[in-house]
Design an enzyme around this catalytic site. Sequence first.
Site, PDB file in Angstrom:
ATOM      1  N   CYS A 192      -6.408  -5.774  -7.382  1.00 20.65           N
ATOM      2  CA  CYS A 192      -6.204  -5.287  -6.020  1.00 20.65           C
ATOM      3  C   CYS A 192      -5.666  -6.390  -5.099  1.00 20.65           C
ATOM      4  O   CYS A 192      -5.086  -6.082  -4.050  1.00 20.65           O
ATOM      5  CB  CYS A 192      -7.497  -4.697  -5.471  1.00 20.65           C
ATOM      6  SG  CYS A 192      -8.919  -5.790  -5.564  1.00 20.65           S
ATOM      7  N   HIS A 193      -5.815  -7.651  -5.495  1.00 21.54           N
ATOM      8  CA  HIS A 193      -5.296  -8.754  -4.681  1.00 21.54           C
ATOM      9  C   HIS A 193      -3.766  -8.768  -4.640  1.00 21.54           C
ATOM     10  O   HIS A 193      -3.190  -9.423  -3.782  1.00 21.54           O
ATOM     11  CB  HIS A 193      -5.828 -10.103  -5.204  1.00 21.54           C
ATOM     12  CG  HIS A 193      -5.472 -10.398  -6.621  1.00 21.54           C
ATOM     13  ND1 HIS A 193      -6.191  -9.880  -7.682  1.00 21.54           N
ATOM     14  CD2 HIS A 193      -4.472 -11.138  -7.158  1.00 21.54           C
ATOM     15  CE1 HIS A 193      -5.657 -10.312  -8.815  1.00 21.54           C
ATOM     16  NE2 HIS A 193      -4.606 -11.057  -8.525  1.00 21.54           N
TER      17      HIS A 193
ATOM     18  N   ASN B 213     -12.333  -1.037  -5.022  1.00 25.10           N
ATOM     19  CA  ASN B 213     -12.152  -1.397  -6.421  1.00 25.10           C
ATOM     20  C   ASN B 213     -13.383  -2.183  -6.885  1.00 25.10           C
ATOM     21  O   ASN B 213     -13.650  -3.263  -6.376  1.00 25.10           O
ATOM     22  CB  ASN B 213     -10.887  -2.243  -6.574  1.00 25.10           C
ATOM     23  CG  ASN B 213     -10.774  -2.914  -7.923  1.00 25.10           C
ATOM     24  OD1 ASN B 213     -11.369  -2.485  -8.908  1.00 25.10           O
ATOM     25  ND2 ASN B 213     -10.005  -3.988  -7.961  1.00 25.10           N
TER      26      ASN B 213
ATOM     27  N   TYR C 299       0.843  -1.193   0.000  1.00 27.81           N
ATOM     28  CA  TYR C 299       0.000   0.000   0.000  1.00 27.81           C
ATOM     29  C   TYR C 299       0.883   1.249   0.000  1.00 27.81           C
ATOM     30  O   TYR C 299       0.558   2.240  -0.641  1.00 27.81           O
ATOM     31  CB  TYR C 299      -0.930   0.002   1.220  1.00 27.81           C
ATOM     32  CG  TYR C 299      -1.976  -1.076   1.141  1.00 27.81           C
ATOM     33  CD1 TYR C 299      -3.150  -0.876   0.423  1.00 27.81           C
ATOM     34  CD2 TYR C 299      -1.787  -2.317   1.747  1.00 27.81           C
ATOM     35  CE1 TYR C 299      -4.110  -1.871   0.321  1.00 27.81           C
ATOM     36  CE2 TYR C 299      -2.737  -3.315   1.652  1.00 27.81           C
ATOM     37  CZ  TYR C 299      -3.894  -3.087   0.932  1.00 27.81           C
ATOM     38  OH  TYR C 299      -4.838  -4.082   0.837  1.00 27.81           O
TER      39      TYR C 299
ATOM     40  N   GLU D  22      -1.282 -17.166  -9.108  1.00 28.97           N
ATOM     41  CA  GLU D  22      -0.293 -16.376  -9.851  1.00 28.97           C
ATOM     42  C   GLU D  22       1.141 -16.680  -9.420  1.00 28.97           C
ATOM     43  O   GLU D  22       2.080 -16.058  -9.896  1.00 28.97           O
ATOM     44  CB  GLU D  22      -0.576 -14.881  -9.669  1.00 28.97           C
ATOM     45  CG  GLU D  22      -1.886 -14.442 -10.283  1.00 28.97           C
ATOM     46  CD  GLU D  22      -2.103 -12.939 -10.195  1.00 28.97           C
ATOM     47  OE1 GLU D  22      -1.160 -12.198  -9.843  1.00 28.97           O
ATOM     48  OE2 GLU D  22      -3.230 -12.505 -10.496  1.00 28.97           O
TER      49      GLU D  22
END
Length: 179
Positions: free
Chosen positions: A136-137, A128, A100, A163
């Site tokens: 956003c993950h 989002n 962040y 991912e």
Amino acid sequence: MIYSAIYHSPIGEYTIGSDGEHLLGLWKQKQRYFPVGITNEMVPQENLPIFELTRQWLTSYFAGDRPAIQSLPLAPSGSNFQQTVWDILCKIPYGSLVTYGDVAKEVAERLGKKVMSAQAVGGAVGRNPISIIIPCHRVVGSNGSLTGYGGGIDAKVWLLKHEKAFTPALFVPKSGTAL
């Protein structure tokens, strides 16, 4: 008019929202802020071309491909600040993580400010409206904490593992916004 359709993913059911041409939202059922940015009632309409395009993108993503975000006509509704944050999120590469604080630094730079609050950024990330596609993950706490995912911590962990971005340095907090 705002239209909706359903997508069944490996991590649960999602509602897709569109004005008929643009993707306005992709929300996991029962997620926080569902449906963000939609002020009118959504009318179910499963067969719109934008929904087929979105389903193809998601199916490709869940199959392990890396479809381009730019291949979809995104139109999330939000303030200038939120739009800036979401644009930054779109540039986080597949399988990568940022904090962040990293996002806050870039927002400050883009908006011509000396500093920006990571908490303010967290609020925009959490709102989002196009989850997964606007990734956003991929945003984590500076200490590796998996915080701030409206779709639930289990979904965030699944997406990061999918991912291959989940590392031993990441952890689920005992309390906080992610739970």
